[in-house]
Design an enzyme around this catalytic site. Structure first.
Site, mmCIF file in Angstrom:
data_model
loop_
_atom_site.group_PDB
_atom_site.id
_atom_site.type_symbol
_atom_site.label_atom_id
_atom_site.label_comp_id
_atom_site.label_asym_id
_atom_site.label_seq_id
_atom_site.Cartn_x
_atom_site.Cartn_y
_atom_site.Cartn_z
ATOM 1 C CE1 TYR A 147 -4.023 -2.343 5.640
ATOM 2 C CE2 TYR A 147 -3.514 -0.124 5.502
ATOM 3 C CZ TYR A 147 -3.721 -1.382 4.811
ATOM 4 O OH TYR A 147 -3.910 -1.177 3.611
ATOM 5 C CE LYS A 151 -1.580 -4.070 3.418
ATOM 6 N NZ LYS A 151 -2.007 -5.394 2.653
ATOM 7 C CB SER A 153 -0.949 -0.008 1.452
ATOM 8 O OG SER A 153 -1.532 1.277 1.476
HETATM 9 C C1 UD1 Z 1 -7.002 4.424 3.726
HETATM 10 C C2 UD1 Z 1 -5.404 3.811 4.248
HETATM 11 C C3 UD1 Z 1 -4.708 3.103 3.332
HETATM 12 C C4 UD1 Z 1 -5.485 1.854 2.530
HETATM 13 C C5 UD1 Z 1 -6.650 2.681 2.083
HETATM 14 C C6 UD1 Z 1 -7.597 1.544 1.636
HETATM 15 C C7 UD1 Z 1 -4.095 4.921 5.603
HETATM 16 C C8 UD1 Z 1 -3.432 6.275 6.245
HETATM 17 N N1 UD1 Z 1 -4.857 5.024 4.605
HETATM 18 O O1 UD1 Z 1 -6.192 5.264 2.628
HETATM 19 O O2 UD1 Z 1 -3.552 2.548 3.588
HETATM 20 O O3 UD1 Z 1 -4.891 1.288 1.713
HETATM 21 O O4 UD1 Z 1 -7.385 3.200 3.129
HETATM 22 O O5 UD1 Z 1 -8.452 2.320 0.558
HETATM 23 O O6 UD1 Z 1 -3.535 3.852 6.224
HETATM 24 N N2 UD1 Z 1 -12.742 11.014 3.512
HETATM 25 C C9 UD1 Z 1 -13.590 11.687 4.001
HETATM 26 N N3 UD1 Z 1 -14.821 11.483 4.443
HETATM 27 C C10 UD1 Z 1 -15.205 9.959 4.650
HETATM 28 C C11 UD1 Z 1 -13.986 9.280 4.432
HETATM 29 C C12 UD1 Z 1 -12.822 9.527 3.684
HETATM 30 O O7 UD1 Z 1 -13.476 13.176 3.805
HETATM 31 O O8 UD1 Z 1 -16.039 9.854 4.879
HETATM 32 C C13 UD1 Z 1 -11.521 11.416 2.916
HETATM 33 C C14 UD1 Z 1 -10.280 11.264 4.005
HETATM 34 O O9 UD1 Z 1 -9.725 12.149 5.047
HETATM 35 C C15 UD1 Z 1 -9.205 11.355 2.774
HETATM 36 C C16 UD1 Z 1 -9.931 10.713 1.659
HETATM 37 O O10 UD1 Z 1 -11.226 11.027 1.689
HETATM 38 O O11 UD1 Z 1 -8.796 12.377 2.729
HETATM 39 C C17 UD1 Z 1 -9.551 9.212 1.154
HETATM 40 O O12 UD1 Z 1 -9.868 8.497 2.284
HETATM 41 P P1 UD1 Z 1 -9.839 7.016 2.502
HETATM 42 O O13 UD1 Z 1 -11.016 6.539 1.248
HETATM 43 O O14 UD1 Z 1 -10.506 6.472 4.003
HETATM 44 O O15 UD1 Z 1 -8.354 6.072 2.020
HETATM 45 P P2 UD1 Z 1 -7.025 6.836 2.804
HETATM 46 O O16 UD1 Z 1 -7.193 7.274 4.161
HETATM 47 O O17 UD1 Z 1 -6.660 7.743 1.769
#
Ligand code: UD1
Length: 342
Positions: free
Chosen positions: A152, A156, A127
């Site tokens: 997690y 990785k 990842s």
């Molecule tokens: C996370 C994990 C990554 C993993 C991936 C799987 C970390 C830091 N991140 O990535 O390792 O491979 O998930 O898909 O370990 N967001 C919102 N509202 C929400 C949900 C998310 O604003 O309800 C935003 C988050 O703040 C972020 C973006 O959307 O900026 C993406 O979030 P998310 O889909 O959870 O992925 P990551 O955190 O980037």
């Protein structure tokens, strides 16, 4: 390319099911194994429909049980294994680290032990989380790994190291590839397979589609005061089918003896940063709907921005992300509607 047998551990899940479809359409035999701890048979049934392979082998088993892993390898002529069988919820891993280390490390060690005895190549699902908050963007495979911010993420990094050490110890008898995924989103164009989060989704796109369908009231956008063009975080959202195809390129490279080193790492991303707000706007536009959202405080542990430099995968593996973010978001919505029976 010679036809080979590929084991997909965790093959009934989101990424595993899409990879299985692409391997089969590239002409490989696939053995799917899963302990079903985080999914049901929906995606496996979907894979059978898409590929027309009603006879696709499925084994319900626990990769933490070494004897079961050994038995599986003795029953099928496995040439390569793609290892997905792992827990993946960042927040849960902070609350239950032992559960994460135990499951993610032991299952991988069992696979590696058997694979190295049998001379079988291994592809590991890593990842972009290994890059942490990068100093320079976009990140290349040479960008330094940062200390993991969750158990997690740490699993990785540790699994990458275990794979690299094992490949080295076998003197190249087995080869290894780690694919570092950016943010996989979307669903198969057939809408027969896709992401099936249990409970409230942690990831952005399932939360968006569940809000759009009415399962969730409102999407919280975590933070609009980041030092980015519109104040929301930027990510590299990679289409799930494009991501799945990268596995076919990687497996073919391993099996056909095309690797330049015995252990290789590739970023799997588009190279295109997209902010949370841009993603929400694109979702609304392509699907012709309005999403209920509000700005909320930042989420602990989120990095400001990360996107890939995918040059190595483009040039070395000959793989490139093809679908636009709009196509991908349309596929995610089609899948959510399929789940709702609409
Ligand atoms: C996370 C994990 C990554 C993993 C991936 C799987 C970390 C830091 N991140 O990535 O390792 O491979 O998930 O898909 O370990 N967001 C919102 N509202 C929400 C949900 C998310 O604003 O309800 C935003 C988050 O703040 C972020 C973006 O959307 O900026 C993406 O979030 P998310 O889909 O959870 O992925 P990551 O955190 O980037």
């Amino acid at each position: 390319m010679a036809k080979k047998t590929v084991l997909v551990s965790g093959g009934a899940g989101f990424i595993g099911s899409h990879v299985t479809v692409e391997l089969i359409s590239a002409g490989h035999d696939v053995v799917v194994a899963d302990n079903m701890s985080n999914c049901d048979m929906t995606c496996f049934e979907g894979v059978k429909k898409i590929t027309g392979r009603e006879d696709l082998p499925f084994i319900k088993m626990d990769f933490c049980n070494a004897a079961e892993v050994d038995k599986l390898f003795s029953e099928y002529p496995i040439d390569a294994v793609i290892h997905f069988a792992a827990f993946k919820a960042v927040g849960e891993s902070v609350e239950e680290p032992v559960k994460y280390y135990k499951n993610n490390l032991i299952s991988f060690l069992n696979v590696l032990e058997t694979a190295s005895k049998r001379g079988c190549n291994v592809l590991f699902s890593s990842s972009a989380t290994v890059y942490g908050e990068p100093d320079k963007l976009p990140v290349t495979e040479e960008s330094p790994r940062q200390p993991a911010t969750s158990p997690y993420g740490n699993t990785k990094q540790i699994c990458e190291d275990i794979l690299s050490d094992t490949v080295k110890a076998t003197g190249g008898k087995i080869k290894g590839i780690a694919l570092r995924y950016f943010n996989p989103i979307g669903a198969h164009p057939s809408a027969l397979i896709g992401e099936l989060p249990r409970g409230v989704p942690n990831n952005l796109v399932p939360f968006i589609t569940q809000t759009a369908i009415g399962k969730r009231e409102c999407l919280s956008i975590f933070g609009n005061d980041y030092p980015t063009p519109d104040g929301t975080c930027q990510r590299d959202y990679i289409d799930i089918v494009d991501l799945a195809k990268a596995h076919v390129f990687a497996v073919t490279r391993m099996i056909d003896g095309k690797m330049k080193k015995d252990y290789e790492i590739f970023n799997v991303g588009t190279g295109r940063p997209v902010s949370v707000l841009e993603l929400v706007n694109a979702f609304e536009k392509v699907n012709g709907l309005k999403l209920n959202y509000r700005f909320a405080p930042r989420r602990a542990g989120d990095v400001t921005a990360i996107w890939a430099d995918p040059t190595l995968a483009n040039e070395e593996m000959g793989w490139k992300a093809e679908r636009t973010v709009e196509e991908t978001l349309a596929s995610a919505w089609a899948w959510e509607k399929h789940l709702a029976g609409k």
